[in-house]
Design a protein around this motif. Sequence first.
Motif, mmCIF file in Angstrom:
data_model
loop_
_atom_site.group_PDB
_atom_site.id
_atom_site.type_symbol
_atom_site.label_atom_id
_atom_site.label_comp_id
_atom_site.label_asym_id
_atom_site.label_seq_id
_atom_site.Cartn_x
_atom_site.Cartn_y
_atom_site.Cartn_z
ATOM 1 N N SER A 12 0.745 -1.362 0.166
ATOM 2 C CA SER A 12 -0.142 0.105 0.091
ATOM 3 C C SER A 12 0.798 1.382 0.178
ATOM 4 N N VAL A 13 0.391 2.285 -0.679
ATOM 5 C CA VAL A 13 1.241 3.428 -0.957
ATOM 6 C C VAL A 13 0.893 4.466 -0.024
ATOM 7 N N GLY A 14 1.733 5.210 0.571
ATOM 8 C CA GLY A 14 1.633 6.645 1.326
ATOM 9 C C GLY A 14 1.894 6.303 2.850
ATOM 10 N N THR A 15 2.656 7.364 3.392
ATOM 11 C CA THR A 15 2.706 7.381 5.092
ATOM 12 C C THR A 15 1.351 7.489 5.633
ATOM 13 N N GLU A 16 0.829 8.802 5.463
ATOM 14 C CA GLU A 16 -0.264 8.822 6.408
ATOM 15 C C GLU A 16 -1.481 7.653 5.964
ATOM 16 N N HIS A 17 -1.488 7.198 4.737
ATOM 17 C CA HIS A 17 -2.382 6.293 4.387
ATOM 18 C C HIS A 17 -2.048 4.928 5.155
ATOM 19 N N VAL A 18 -0.873 4.465 5.268
ATOM 20 C CA VAL A 18 -0.395 3.572 6.313
ATOM 21 C C VAL A 18 -0.461 3.623 7.659
ATOM 22 N N LEU A 19 -0.384 4.775 8.111
ATOM 23 C CA LEU A 19 -0.879 5.000 9.562
ATOM 24 C C LEU A 19 -2.235 5.066 9.798
ATOM 25 N N ALA A 20 -3.160 5.291 8.797
ATOM 26 C CA ALA A 20 -4.528 5.442 9.130
ATOM 27 C C ALA A 20 -4.999 4.262 9.312
ATOM 28 N N VAL A 21 -4.517 3.017 8.665
ATOM 29 C CA VAL A 21 -4.755 1.861 8.950
ATOM 30 C C VAL A 21 -4.321 0.767 9.752
ATOM 31 N N ARG A 22 -3.120 1.271 10.239
ATOM 32 C CA ARG A 22 -2.128 0.365 11.050
ATOM 33 C C ARG A 22 -2.581 -0.196 12.294
ATOM 34 N N PRO A 23 -3.528 0.710 13.030
ATOM 35 C CA PRO A 23 -4.039 0.082 14.324
ATOM 36 C C PRO A 23 -5.209 -0.937 14.028
ATOM 37 N N TYR A 24 -5.943 -0.724 12.999
ATOM 38 C CA TYR A 24 -6.997 -1.638 12.711
ATOM 39 C C TYR A 24 -6.341 -3.099 12.040
ATOM 40 N N LEU A 25 -5.312 -3.009 11.354
ATOM 41 C CA LEU A 25 -4.749 -4.226 10.731
ATOM 42 C C LEU A 25 -3.850 -5.032 11.982
ATOM 43 N N ASN A 26 -3.179 -4.151 12.733
ATOM 44 C CA ASN A 26 -2.429 -4.917 13.931
ATOM 45 C C ASN A 26 -3.559 -5.572 14.779
ATOM 46 N N GLN A 27 -4.639 -4.834 15.357
ATOM 47 C CA GLN A 27 -5.570 -5.335 16.226
ATOM 48 C C GLN A 27 -6.108 -6.827 15.621
ATOM 49 N N ALA A 28 -6.318 -6.736 14.311
ATOM 50 C CA ALA A 28 -6.793 -7.856 13.710
ATOM 51 C C ALA A 28 -5.939 -9.131 13.186
ATOM 52 N N ASP A 29 -4.402 -8.816 13.554
ATOM 53 C CA ASP A 29 -3.292 -9.419 13.309
ATOM 54 C C ASP A 29 -3.160 -9.947 11.630
ATOM 55 N N VAL A 30 -3.240 -9.077 11.051
ATOM 56 C CA VAL A 30 -3.104 -8.790 9.519
ATOM 57 C C VAL A 30 -1.784 -8.443 9.166
ATOM 58 N N PRO A 31 -0.965 -9.124 8.627
ATOM 59 C CA PRO A 31 0.100 -8.632 8.033
ATOM 60 C C PRO A 31 -0.050 -7.242 7.106
ATOM 61 N N GLN A 32 0.898 -6.227 7.590
ATOM 62 C CA GLN A 32 1.006 -5.095 6.683
ATOM 63 C C GLN A 32 2.064 -4.699 6.216
ATOM 64 N N LEU A 33 2.622 -5.568 4.930
ATOM 65 C CA LEU A 33 4.015 -5.679 4.918
ATOM 66 C C LEU A 33 4.489 -4.857 3.458
ATOM 67 N N PHE A 34 5.738 -4.243 3.690
ATOM 68 C CA PHE A 34 6.423 -3.833 2.769
ATOM 69 C C PHE A 34 5.626 -2.848 2.243
ATOM 70 N N VAL A 35 5.095 -1.843 2.925
ATOM 71 C CA VAL A 35 4.374 -0.651 2.532
ATOM 72 C C VAL A 35 5.088 0.294 1.857
ATOM 73 N N GLY A 36 4.682 1.320 1.353
ATOM 74 C CA GLY A 36 5.352 2.236 0.566
ATOM 75 C C GLY A 36 5.502 3.477 1.353
ATOM 76 N N SER A 37 6.656 3.406 2.384
ATOM 77 C CA SER A 37 6.924 4.372 3.492
ATOM 78 C C SER A 37 8.109 4.064 3.769
ATOM 79 N N GLY A 38 8.782 5.165 4.339
ATOM 80 C CA GLY A 38 10.294 4.918 5.063
ATOM 81 C C GLY A 38 10.045 5.688 6.414
ATOM 82 N N LEU A 39 8.825 5.954 6.815
ATOM 83 C CA LEU A 39 8.632 6.433 8.195
ATOM 84 C C LEU A 39 9.173 5.859 9.290
#
Length: 403
Positions: free
Chosen positions: A107-134
């Motif tokens: 998935s592309v974009g830093t703010e975009h990755v951050l927006a869904v990070r809590p949801y995906l981690n709560q659901a134990d869904v890998p969010q891998l190799f996303v387009g950010s270097g934050l």
Amino acid sequence: MRLLLVLATVLLVVGLPGAYGQSAGDPGVTETTILLGGTVPLTGDEVAYAAIARGAEAYFKYVNSRGGVRGRKIKYVYFDDAYNPAETVRKTRQLVEDEKVFAIFNSVGTEHVLAVRPYLNQADVPQLFVGSGLSALALDRKRYPWTMGYLPRFAGEGALYGRYVARTRPKARIAVLHENSEYGQDMFAGLRRGLGRLSTRITSVQTYDLSDADLNSQIARLKASGADTLMLFALPTQTIQAFLAVHKLGWRPRIFVNEVSIDPFVMEVVQKNTSKRLVEGTLSSAYLKDPTDPALANDPGVKLYKQILRRFLPSAKVKEVAHLYGMAVAYTMVDALRAAGSQPTRKSLLRAATHLNERSNPFFVRGIAVQTGPNDYYPVERTRMLRFRAGRWRQLGGLVSVR
């Protein structure tokens, strides 16, 4: 009676293989397929990043044509979020809850990755190799262990430019334009760290929002500060706008462009709308090969890139190097899927992603690896400086750290 209870228990276990074999309980994996999903701007101002998803998709098709991963074909579904974090949230939920993807990938974009990070981690869904270097994607790994970026650390890249200026132009007067976001702030923090005591040489800092129609006022204020060096920590669209504004003002600073905006296509647009003199000598960095470099015409990775485009994405332009980035990140995802085992689960995929030692990514500059560990969520830690000269990017010095 005891015998009947034992037989009933055995039958229950046999009838419910998923109860003791987690792969049956993890969505997105069948005996023949693995389903990945992600979000990318297919419309809007940042549509240039659509090539990232299309390049990854082309590479997966190439892998599938050679048998897939452990006999499974990779299916990759990516939805348009128009580079809007609110849409990223909606589309990511759709991918997880409706499409039942195995993992979110690329998935592309830093703010975009951050927006869904809590949801995906709560659901134990890998969010891998996303387009950010934050930096926070790695620093927050204990709180959000399922999330990993792919780009070199933004703060490390900013520090690289700061060290270069401090070493080569210690009397430079530095102006900075950065996005008004965590991405932009991370780049700027790194620049200050790299400059060290010479951070006092920063004469002006301006920010932009994605909704800004142009950057004329910001660039005018930066020029008025008396700066002779300009840092552009901006996305491709805003980088082009900044060059146009600099050109209109007749300003001739030494320009640095962050790595996310050095696609040869971007520089081609800038040259056509400004002048060769303005872009000559621009500095940046990159860890990927440049398929437009004549010296790499016979490079195996570049030849593979062009071969895949011809077969699976014939409408693509070779000079839009975002396609090559997509293939590079897809290559790493395939490595992680292979290492996840013959019966992959989300947990085994995360374990594989955090134990990478990939030294042969064909799309990377020789000598740059993808390495991770349970306490190391920075996949790419080296890069090389570049200088734009005579119409293309050329290497400046050897490999350097961006940790």
